[in-house]
Structure formats: structure tokens, C-alpha cells
Write a protein that holds these residues in place. Structure first.
Motif, PDB file in Angstrom:
ATOM      1  N   LEU A 233       0.929  -1.286   0.125  1.00  0.00           N
ATOM      2  CA  LEU A 233       0.063   0.077  -0.082  1.00  0.00           C
ATOM      3  C   LEU A 233       1.092   1.350   0.163  1.00  0.00           C
ATOM      4  CD1 LEU A 233      -3.003   1.322   0.040  1.00  0.00           C
ATOM      5  CD2 LEU A 233      -2.945   0.779   2.712  1.00  0.00           C
ATOM      6  N   ILE A 234       1.080   2.183  -0.811  1.00  0.00           N
ATOM      7  CA  ILE A 234       1.508   3.181  -1.119  1.00  0.00           C
ATOM      8  C   ILE A 234       0.637   4.223  -1.022  1.00  0.00           C
ATOM      9  CG2 ILE A 234       3.288   5.118  -2.606  1.00  0.00           C
ATOM     10  CD1 ILE A 234       3.769   2.322  -4.492  1.00  0.00           C
ATOM     11  N   PHE A 235       0.809   5.659   0.261  1.00  0.00           N
ATOM     12  CA  PHE A 235       0.279   7.000   0.246  1.00  0.00           C
ATOM     13  C   PHE A 235       0.707   7.888  -0.636  1.00  0.00           C
ATOM     14  CE2 PHE A 235      -2.499   6.087   4.683  1.00  0.00           C
ATOM     15  CZ  PHE A 235      -2.953   5.120   3.779  1.00  0.00           C
ATOM     16  N   ASP A 236       0.674   7.926  -1.444  1.00  0.00           N
ATOM     17  CA  ASP A 236       0.972   9.074  -2.123  1.00  0.00           C
ATOM     18  C   ASP A 236       0.443  10.930  -1.690  1.00  0.00           C
ATOM     19  OD1 ASP A 236       1.635  11.177  -3.868  1.00  0.00           O
ATOM     20  OD2 ASP A 236       0.062  11.238  -5.630  1.00  0.00           O
ATOM     21  N   GLU A 237       2.223  10.910  -0.413  1.00  0.00           N
ATOM     22  CA  GLU A 237       0.866  12.151   0.469  1.00  0.00           C
ATOM     23  C   GLU A 237       2.107  13.204  -0.574  1.00  0.00           C
ATOM     24  OE1 GLU A 237       0.280  12.000   4.233  1.00  0.00           O
ATOM     25  OE2 GLU A 237       1.300   9.547   4.900  1.00  0.00           O
ATOM     26  N   VAL A 238       1.771  13.551  -0.894  1.00  0.00           N
ATOM     27  CA  VAL A 238       2.789  14.943  -1.935  1.00  0.00           C
ATOM     28  C   VAL A 238       2.164  15.799  -1.198  1.00  0.00           C
ATOM     29  CG1 VAL A 238       3.041  15.890  -3.611  1.00  0.00           C
ATOM     30  CG2 VAL A 238       3.971  13.654  -4.326  1.00  0.00           C
ATOM     31  N   ILE A 239       1.125  16.346  -1.012  1.00  0.00           N
ATOM     32  CA  ILE A 239       0.070  16.872  -0.578  1.00  0.00           C
ATOM     33  C   ILE A 239      -0.537  16.936   0.779  1.00  0.00           C
ATOM     34  CG2 ILE A 239      -2.310  18.195  -1.041  1.00  0.00           C
ATOM     35  CD1 ILE A 239      -2.208  17.503  -3.222  1.00  0.00           C
ATOM     36  N   THR A 240      -0.669  15.758   1.181  1.00  0.00           N
ATOM     37  CA  THR A 240      -0.828  15.412   3.180  1.00  0.00           C
ATOM     38  C   THR A 240       0.447  15.060   3.533  1.00  0.00           C
ATOM     39  OG1 THR A 240      -0.761  12.992   2.500  1.00  0.00           O
ATOM     40  CG2 THR A 240      -3.518  14.461   1.936  1.00  0.00           C
ATOM     41  N   GLY A 241       1.209  15.192   3.763  1.00  0.00           N
ATOM     42  CA  GLY A 241       2.432  15.159   3.870  1.00  0.00           C
ATOM     43  C   GLY A 241       3.176  16.086   4.701  1.00  0.00           C
ATOM     44  N   LEU A 242       3.513  15.800   5.471  1.00  0.00           N
ATOM     45  CA  LEU A 242       4.147  17.336   7.068  1.00  0.00           C
ATOM     46  C   LEU A 242       2.559  18.249   7.149  1.00  0.00           C
ATOM     47  CD1 LEU A 242       6.943  17.228   5.683  1.00  0.00           C
ATOM     48  CD2 LEU A 242       6.659  16.672   7.639  1.00  0.00           C
ATOM     49  N   ARG A 243       1.633  17.791   6.581  1.00  0.00           N
ATOM     50  CA  ARG A 243       0.505  18.598   6.397  1.00  0.00           C
ATOM     51  C   ARG A 243      -1.608  18.877   6.769  1.00  0.00           C
ATOM     52  NH1 ARG A 243      -2.056  23.525   3.415  1.00  0.00           N
ATOM     53  NH2 ARG A 243       0.421  23.820   2.159  1.00  0.00           N
ATOM     54  N   LEU A 244      -1.752  17.268   7.145  1.00  0.00           N
ATOM     55  CA  LEU A 244      -2.150  16.752   7.865  1.00  0.00           C
ATOM     56  C   LEU A 244      -2.300  16.648   9.722  1.00  0.00           C
ATOM     57  CD1 LEU A 244      -4.761  14.424   5.708  1.00  0.00           C
ATOM     58  CD2 LEU A 244      -5.080  16.721   5.819  1.00  0.00           C
ATOM     59  N   SER A 245      -1.082  15.941   9.405  1.00  0.00           N
ATOM     60  CA  SER A 245       0.158  16.115  11.022  1.00  0.00           C
ATOM     61  C   SER A 245       1.488  15.897  11.073  1.00  0.00           C
ATOM     62  CB  SER A 245      -1.116  15.004  11.627  1.00  0.00           C
ATOM     63  OG  SER A 245      -0.697  14.038  11.366  1.00  0.00           O
ATOM     64  N   LEU A 246       2.257  16.179  11.729  1.00  0.00           N
ATOM     65  CA  LEU A 246       3.519  15.867  11.413  1.00  0.00           C
ATOM     66  C   LEU A 246       3.762  14.640  10.842  1.00  0.00           C
ATOM     67  CD1 LEU A 246       6.350  17.083  12.195  1.00  0.00           C
ATOM     68  CD2 LEU A 246       6.538  15.954  14.296  1.00  0.00           C
ATOM     69  N   GLY A 247       2.870  13.381  11.335  1.00  0.00           N
ATOM     70  CA  GLY A 247       3.424  11.940  10.655  1.00  0.00           C
ATOM     71  C   GLY A 247       2.269  11.623   9.616  1.00  0.00           C
ATOM     72  N   GLY A 248       1.545  13.212   8.853  1.00  0.00           N
ATOM     73  CA  GLY A 248       1.075  12.868   7.631  1.00  0.00           C
ATOM     74  C   GLY A 248       0.041  12.461   7.706  1.00  0.00           C
ATOM     75  N   ALA A 249      -0.663  11.629   6.687  1.00  0.00           N
ATOM     76  CA  ALA A 249      -2.648  11.146   6.269  1.00  0.00           C
ATOM     77  C   ALA A 249      -2.410   9.617   6.788  1.00  0.00           C
ATOM     78  CB  ALA A 249      -2.325  11.362   5.098  1.00  0.00           C
TER      79      ALA A 249
END
Length: 458
Positions: free
Chosen positions: A249-265
């Protein structure tokens, strides 16, 4: 007069106002047309009748070449979570000449940054830096195939993972076939497209191809697809399906990474990914920002010492990979966020409240629009119901013209966001409740004006 005709009349009046106070942008656009295809460096930045040419930024504001100030809700495509010219990034750029912008050899700064990311991003033990989110997705997919020995990748309708050929499908209607001229069908042979927030569509594909699916790649919140969040049970279900079939399972966190929380989505939703793709914020607003990471068991396939034969490992590289300028700016940004964890609670609370108020405004005008998003990612949809997927965000529109008219209305009222075909806001920690209220007021005034001229559906 139909509501579409009324909206077109409104759009024309707004365009006249826009042209009046942006003569400098118009002149630059005429020059740009001669040397840049379409007059822009990236088509998403084009706005009708011509784009705003921005000269400088400070905190949550930008100024165009005509001296007009705007509240910026695009924030460098979401990269500037600290705002324009934040002091921690500015110090890095001021000191850069002492180090050199590109050393071309290994440097100590990349190690320190990788150590920081390994501490804060769940499940990530090792990291490799790239020059963009597109590159990071490319290498992540290659790594997933190398690790599993399988061919197929499942992505989702509306999911945007950059310009990498095998993932450049299923982004816009009809969600099939190449998204660009120059892409051949063979490039997409092993890419399968499922419906977002629909586990049944994933199960259906898995029943046919599951034993040869290397990975499922997903944006935890759709970006270009409309700032639409994944439902928690959807992400949990993807985790279970991937485990059942032995896929990654790959999370593309280009947008959500470091934005939704420090640990991302992963932290925000409480769901673990096998490979995490990062971009935008990870570079602190300096170009060349991207990374991917996973547990050591997966990342070791990049290790040339364990696998001296290049055909027995997964390749990754790049001239500017790990350059000190991007690394130091990114490190300074992430270190600031790590040392000020309260910014996430404050920012997420602010925009959760803002979405509720937007929905209240939309409700008063007959539920003609809806907000979507998570944390500081916000979408506005002029649809018949709140969309759960990119497909619904497009198919349930009651007008295409309204998106163009609203974008122009926002511009002439001192607000910039992208795009005029899908409204997205990517706020920074510098944005205040006053800024959010100004956007909500602009939305309400727009709806009122559209209502008076018959521009809303009856």
C-alpha cells in the motif's frame, strides 16, 4: 435567461474589472505567449483571460506586478506551509552562498534530515530524496514492483501522481486511456483504475489481477481531484485488501504529508502504508522537493552494497538529489513543525470550522455548493450533493460556468486560488480566522449576486 447565461454575463462583467486593475499582467502575458507555450510555465497556472503575474510574497499574501495584494490560498502549490519568506527558510537561503547550492557529493545535511523523517513519519526507517513528487512516485512504484515481483498497480479515479507515464491515467473524465498526447497504451498496460472511496471496485480488480498486483497507490485526500478526503474505513479496507493479496500500500503524501499532521495521513487516519511518497512541504518551498521512504526490508532493494549487480536492485538517482539547498530548507521547515506541534491542532481546527461555516452559507442558498477536505486542505464544489469522489465532483455539477465566475469574483476581491475548473485551497500556518472569514464572505457575496441575476439553479 438560463442560469448558465446569467453566469456568463456575470463572468464578462468580472473580467472587465480584472482587466482594469491588471494591465501589467496583461502585458507580460502578451510577451509570454511568444516564448512560452500558452503563455505559462505550467498550464494549471493559467487563469482566464490571462494569468496573474506575481512579483513577491510575504506570509499569507502575494503581490502582483501591478501592486495588487491578494490572500494566497495556493501557497506555492501547497509547498509553503509556513507561509512566504518564513524566517527559518530565509536564513537557509541567506547562508546558502557559504555552502554552495550544489555540492555533487554526499553531505552531512541529508543524513540529519533523513534521521528526522525516520523519527516522525510512521513506518519509515529509510529514505531516499528525489527532485519532485513525480519522481518520488516513479521510484516508489518501481520499488514496489521490485519488492513483490509483480506487474500491476492500482490507482484511483481523480488521483494525480504527477507526470509519470504509467500513473498518467484515470485523472480526468472518462478516467480511461492516456491523459496526454505522446503517451502510448502500452505504458498503461499494467495500470488499473478503481473508484475512490469504493472498496468494492478494488475487490473486483483484485479478484481478477490480485496475484499480480504489486501495489495500491492512493492519495489520502484527493488533490487535483477536488480536495476530497478518503473515508477512514476506505483506507483501512485498502490496508486489509493489500495484506490479504500480498500487495503493498503506497500513500502518495505529496500534498497530505507534513500537512494533515506531523506524521501525515498515516497519523491523521491511523492507517499504515508500506511506502510513503512525499513532496512539496518536504523541500521547504525550495525547488527539487521529493522523497520516498519505507521500512528497511523494502528500501534495501536500493542498496548497491547488498546488490552490486544493477539488475538485481531497484535504481534511484539524480544529479540534484540531496542537494544542500533543498535539504536544509526542508529540514528547517520540518524541524520547526516538529518543535511547534500545536500548529496542527490550531490550523486543522480553524479550517474544520471554516468548512462548517461554508456549508452553512451554501445551505442558505439551497445547497448549491459544498465544502470538502481535511485539515487545511479545502475544496468548494458547486454540485447537487457533497461529492465523495472525483467522478461525483464532475458528474454532479449543476454548472461549469460557475467555477470560472467564482474564481474571477475571488480575484477581483483580493483572493487567489487554483484552479478556475476546481476550487482548491491549501492554507499555511500564517492564515488567520480573519482570512478564512474573508473567503467565506466572498463566497456568500458571490452567491447573493448570482442569485439576484438568476445565476443559481431553481
Amino acid at each position: 435567461m438560463s442560469h448558465e447565461e446569467a453566469l456568463e454575463e456575470l463572468r464578462k462583467r468580472l473580467e472587465e474589472k480584472y482587466v482594469e486593475f491588471t494591465p501589467g499582467s496583461r502585458r507580460l502575458y502578451e510577451r509570454a505567449r511568444k516564448v512560452l507555450p500558452g503563455g505559462v510555465t505550467y498550464q494549471i497556472r493559467w487563469l482566464s483571460p490571462y494569468p496573474v503575474f506575481v512579483e513577491r510574497g510575504e506570509a499569507q499574501h502575494i503581490w502582483d506586478v501591478d501592486g495588487n495584494r491578494y490572500i494566497d490560498y495556493w501557497m506555492g502549490h501547497g509547498a509553503l506551509i509556513l507561509g512566504h519568506r518564513h524566517e527559518v527558510v530565509r536564513k537557509v537561503l541567506e547562508n546558502a552562498p557559504e555552502l554552495g547550492t550544489h555540492l555533487g557529493f554526499e553531505n552531512p545535511y541529508a543524513i540529519e534530515y533523513a534521521e528526522l523523517l525516520a523519527r516522525i513519519v510512521p513506518g519509515v526507517e529509510q529514505v531516499r530524496f528525489t527532485n519532485s513528487g513525480t519522481e518520488a512516485n516513479m521510484y516508489a512504484v518501481r520499488l514496489a514492483r521490485a519488492y513483490t515481483g509483480r506487474k500491476y498497480i492500482i490507482k484511483f479515479e481523480g488521483g494525480w501522481h504527477g507526470g509519470y507515464d504509467p500513473l498518467h491515467v484515470g485523472v480526468t473524465p472518462p478516467y480511461e486511456g492516456p491523459e496526454s498526447l505522446g503517451l502510448i497504451e502500452d505504458c498503461l498496460r499494467y495500470t488499473l483504475v478503481a473508484k475512490y472511496n469504493d472498496l468494492g471496485s478494488v475487490e473486483e480488480l483484485m479478484k481478477k489481477f490480485g496475484n499480480d498486483v504489486a501495489a495500491i497507490i492512493v492519495e489520502p485526500v484527493l488533490g487535483a481531484g477536488g480536495a476530497i478526503p478518503a473515508e477512514r474505513e476506505f483506507l483501512k479496507g485498502l490496508r486489509e485488501i493489500a495484506d490479504h493479496y500480498g500487495s503493498l500500500l503506497i500513500f502518495d503524501e505529496v500534498i497530505t504529508g507534513l500537512r494533515l499532521s506531523l506524521g501525515g495521513a498515516q497519523e491523521y487516519y491511523g492507517v499504515r502504508a508500506d511506502i510513503v511518497v512525499m513532496g512539496k512541504i518536504i523541500g521547504g518551498g525550495v525547488p527539487g522537493a521529493g522523497a520516498f521512504g519505507a521500512r528497511e526490508e523494502i528500501m534495501q532493494l536500493l542498496d548497491h552494497l547488498r546488490y552490486p549487480n544493477p539488475r538485481q536492485r531497484s535504481f534511484h538517482g539524480g544529479t540534484f538529489t540531496g542537494n544542500p539547498l533543498t535539504i536544509l530548507a526542508g529540514y528547517a521547515t520540518v524541524k520547526y513543525l516538529a518543535e511547534h506541534p500545536g500548529v496542527y491542532e490550531k490550523m486543522n481546527s480553524l479550517w474544520d470550522n471554516a468548512r462548517r461555516k461554508m456549508d452553512s452559507v451554501c445551505s442558505r442558498y439551497g445547497d448549491v455548493c459544498w465544502s470538502t477536505g481535511a485539515g487545511s486542505i479545502v475544496g468548494i464544489h458547486f454540485t447537487r450533493s457533497r461529492p465523495r469522489s472525483a467522478r461525483e465532483a464532475v458528474e454532479n455539477r449543476w454548472s461549469k460556468k460557475v467555477y470560472e465566475a467564482f474564481n474571477l469574483y475571488a480575484r477581483v476581491n483580493g483572493i487567489l486560488y487554483v484552479s478556475e475548473h476546481m476550487a482548491h485551497l491549501l492554507a499555511s500556518i500564517k492564515h488567520t480566522w480573519s482570512d478564512a472569514e474573508q473567503f467565506i464572505t466572498v463566497l456568500e457575496n458571490f452567491l447573493e449576486e448570482a442569485k439576484k441575476i438568476g445565476g443559481l439553479p431553481r
